[in-house]
Design a protein around this motif. Structure first.
Motif, short mmCIF file in Angstrom:
data_model
loop_
_atom_site.label_atom_id
_atom_site.label_comp_id
_atom_site.label_asym_id
_atom_site.label_seq_id
_atom_site.Cartn_x
_atom_site.Cartn_y
_atom_site.Cartn_z
N ALA A 175 -16.71 91.54 25.24
CA ALA A 175 -16.84 92.77 26.22
C ALA A 175 -15.64 93.76 25.92
O ALA A 175 -14.65 93.35 25.83
CB ALA A 175 -16.82 92.45 27.65
N ILE B 283 -14.66 100.92 32.45
CA ILE B 283 -15.81 101.07 31.79
C ILE B 283 -15.98 99.84 31.20
O ILE B 283 -15.19 99.51 30.36
CB ILE B 283 -16.02 102.30 30.94
N SER B 284 -16.75 98.73 31.52
CA SER B 284 -17.04 97.69 30.79
C SER B 284 -18.36 97.88 29.82
O SER B 284 -19.48 98.24 30.24
CB SER B 284 -16.92 96.37 31.39
N SER B 285 -18.40 97.29 28.61
CA SER B 285 -19.61 97.36 27.76
C SER B 285 -20.48 96.07 28.19
O SER B 285 -21.74 96.32 27.82
CB SER B 285 -19.34 97.14 26.46
N GLY B 286 -19.98 95.22 29.18
CA GLY B 286 -20.62 93.93 29.13
C GLY B 286 -20.74 93.21 27.76
O GLY B 286 -20.31 93.74 26.91
N TRP B 287 -21.31 91.85 28.01
CA TRP B 287 -21.35 91.28 26.76
C TRP B 287 -22.01 91.62 25.60
O TRP B 287 -23.11 92.18 25.81
CB TRP B 287 -21.69 89.58 27.21
N LEU B 288 -21.29 91.76 24.43
CA LEU B 288 -22.00 92.19 23.13
C LEU B 288 -21.68 91.25 22.21
O LEU B 288 -20.46 90.42 22.24
CB LEU B 288 -21.35 93.61 23.00
N LEU C 2 -20.59 92.18 33.01
CA LEU C 2 -21.98 93.16 33.16
C LEU C 2 -21.43 94.49 32.73
O LEU C 2 -20.31 94.97 32.85
CB LEU C 2 -22.15 93.21 34.75
N ASN C 3 -22.22 95.07 32.17
CA ASN C 3 -22.07 96.77 31.79
C ASN C 3 -21.71 97.49 33.05
O ASN C 3 -22.86 97.59 33.96
CB ASN C 3 -23.66 97.02 30.96
N SER C 4 -20.71 98.10 33.32
CA SER C 4 -20.40 98.51 34.55
C SER C 4 -19.42 99.79 34.54
O SER C 4 -18.49 99.81 33.64
CB SER C 4 -19.93 97.56 35.50
N ARG C 5 -19.30 100.36 35.60
CA ARG C 5 -18.10 101.51 35.69
C ARG C 5 -17.44 101.55 37.28
O ARG C 5 -18.53 101.43 38.07
CB ARG C 5 -18.23 102.78 34.98
#
Ligand code: ADP
Ligand code: MG
Length: 509
Positions: A227, A212-217, A191-194
């Motif tokens: 990610a 800080i994760s971009s989430g699946w891309l 998940l896009n998260s911080r």
């Protein structure tokens, strides 16, 4: 497909070589003795020789001995094991530059049973250079970075992140990272998260990290998504904030201490004056009381002797008497203040007591002053020194009345408003409040500031002891004195005394 068309489209070896010559990828074919039997144009260009110079030769004829040996060992491995091989090789081009070449070698067995080695080269110099640049950037930034794919595989991770996670590259896993940061694998890193968390790094340091994760891309054409996770050390920010908070707290403490110091200095000045006053007053009172007594007695005798005389001196005798009474009062106030009499407390109904003393005191006040009372304590009984508190009330009333009415009994209010004093009592938590409010000329801020100083007066015959005495009495009762004033509108003095039901008060000055 018919036989005819098949015959028409059948490729000859020459045609095949011609086609291979057109391709941009270097391609070569070696026989089982590892001699070149074919080299396409791209391969010839790469090596810097024509096909004629090339075919029939082996690597030993073309490259330095050591390099040739390495190349040929790999070729043998492919031919012997029957398995294709992909190898990174370094080749010096005719232009003199060293190139990174990705070579794929495969075995081909012809229908007649002969074996060949087919090699293709891809120039990956630029790609490798970019990779090296990326690696250098990733390793030099002060941020932990990694790339994780949907299968949980960590495809890249910089040294800083390993050290934050206190793990070697060989035994780091996304499960381990999730457990360390307290996240489930469904929420992180997909998940896009911080979020922030605290860890102990490989150096044993406690750190606060921001993840800080971009989430699946979808980062490439591959089916699995990835990610990108960045990890920033925010310990210093937290530390800075803590230091900042600490400085703010210290500043507040400092301001409070400076205020206390000022108060203490003020108190010392007051106390110093008080002590001076004590000695002075004792002397003055002693020295003045006797001559005053003599004046009073002499005036009395003179008045009696001259009673029948035709000279009318009544007005003069009255002035002498008033003057002597006034001096007596001043001396009494000075002594009262300097000695700081001990309290003599009694348990009484406060409002009842107050209305009794107000009756006496109001009667003594100039007729032009209108006095209003609003006593709101009901049955409240409390312990206080009635004599001392009466002195405080008298001083308050005297000040209010003196502010509004001159010695001649005439009002000195700027407009023609009626001089008014309002006295009220009220309950305020566990305290009793007594307010004396007048609509006189009020006081400037400078006067309000100095009003508690002993001897401070703005009156030509003032002692400057009225307010200090009030404050002394209130303090002895464990209470406070509030003073507010607005020039041209009036002044308000509020005494707050804690309600004691027994004699718990300080009995000393
Ligand atoms: P004194 O009355 O002898 O001057 P006080 O300590 O009683 O001494 O009062 C100090 C000064 O405070 C007064 O001289 C006067 O300027 C001011 N003051 C006190 N009460 C009032 C009041 N109700 N209205 C205006 N000024 C006042
Ligand atoms: Mg006074």
């Amino acid at each position: 497909m018919t036989d005819k068309t098949h015959a028409q489209t059948q490729l000859t070896v020459e045609m095949l070589y011609e086609v291979l010559d057109q391709l941009p990828t270097p391609i070569y074919i070696k026989d089982s003795n590892l001699c070149f039997v074919f080299s396409n144009r791209a391969h010839c260009d790469m090596v810097g020789k024509t096909a004629a110079e090339f075919v029939g030769l082996s690597d030993q004829d073309i490259h330095p001995a050591q390099l040739a040996k390495e190349f040929m060992a790999k070729d043998h491995a492919v031919l012997d094991n029957d398995r294709p091989l992909v190898v990174d090789e370094e080749v010096r081009y005719p232009d003199g530059h060293l190139h990174q070449i990705l070579t794929r070698k495969a075995k081909y067995v012809a229908p007649d049973g002969r074996s060949f080695l087919i090699g293709t080269n891809s120039d990956v110099t630029l790609l490798k250079k970019r990779e090296a640049q990326n690696r250098a950037i990733t390793e030099s930034i002060p941020v932990g970075v990694m790339q994780v794919d949907e299968n949980g595989r960590i495809s890249s991770c910089n040294q800083l992140l390993y050290s934050y996670m206190n793990r070697e590259p060989s035994n780091i896993s996304i499960e381990y990272i999730c457990a360390t940061v307290g996240k489930s694998e469904t929420e992180f890193p997909g998940l896009n998260s911080r979020f922030e968390c605290e860890i102990v790094d490989s150096g044993g340091n406690k750190r606060r990290l921001l993840f800080i994760s971009s989430g699946w891309l979808k980062l490439s054409s591959s089916a699995t998504r990835s990610a990108i996770v960045s990890v920033v050390d925010v310990s210093e920010n937290v530390e800075l904030k803590r230091i900042n908070d600490e400085i703010v707290r210290l500043n507040n403490d400092l301001a409070e201490n400076v205020r206390l110091l000022h108060d203490a200095q003020d108190a010392l000045v007051r106390k110093g004056r008080l002590e001076q006053m004590g000695q002075l007053t004792a002397t003055i009172a002693h020295e003045l009381r006797n001559p005053l007594g003599a004046i009073r007695t002499s005036a009395f005798v003179m008045e009696r002797r001259l009673r029948d005389s035709p000279v009318d001196l009544d007005a003069q005798f009255l002035r002498i008497k008033n003057g002597v009474t006034r001096c007596d009062n001043i001396i009494a106030q000075l002594l009262d203040f300097a000695r700081g009499k001990q309290l003599d407390c009694k348990l009484m109904n406060f409002d009842e007591w107050l209305s009794r003393i107000l009756e006496e005191e109001v009667a003594r006040m100039p007729a032009s002053v209108n006095v209003q009372c609003l006593l709101g304590l009901g049955d409240t009984r409390m312990c206080f020194d009635p004599g001392r508190l009466q002195r405080a009330i008298i001083n308050l009333l005297a000040n209010a009345s003196e502010a509004m009415v001159g010695a001649d009994g005439n009002e000195k209010l700027p407009d023609s408003r009626q001089a008014q004093i309002s006295i009220s009592t009220f309950l305020d938590g566990a305290s009793v409040g007594i307010s004396v409010i007048d609509n006189g000329p009020g006081m400037s801020p400078e006067v309000v500031e100095r009003i508690r100083e002993p001897l401070f007066t703005t009156k030509s015959f003032g002692t400057g002891l009225g307010v200090p005495v009030i404050e002394q009495i209130v303090t002895q009762h464990g209470g406070t004195l509030e003073i507010a004033s607005e020039p041209g509108v009036g002044s308000s003095f509020t005494l707050r005394l804690p309600i004691y039901e027994e004699q718990a008060l300080s009995q000393t000055a």
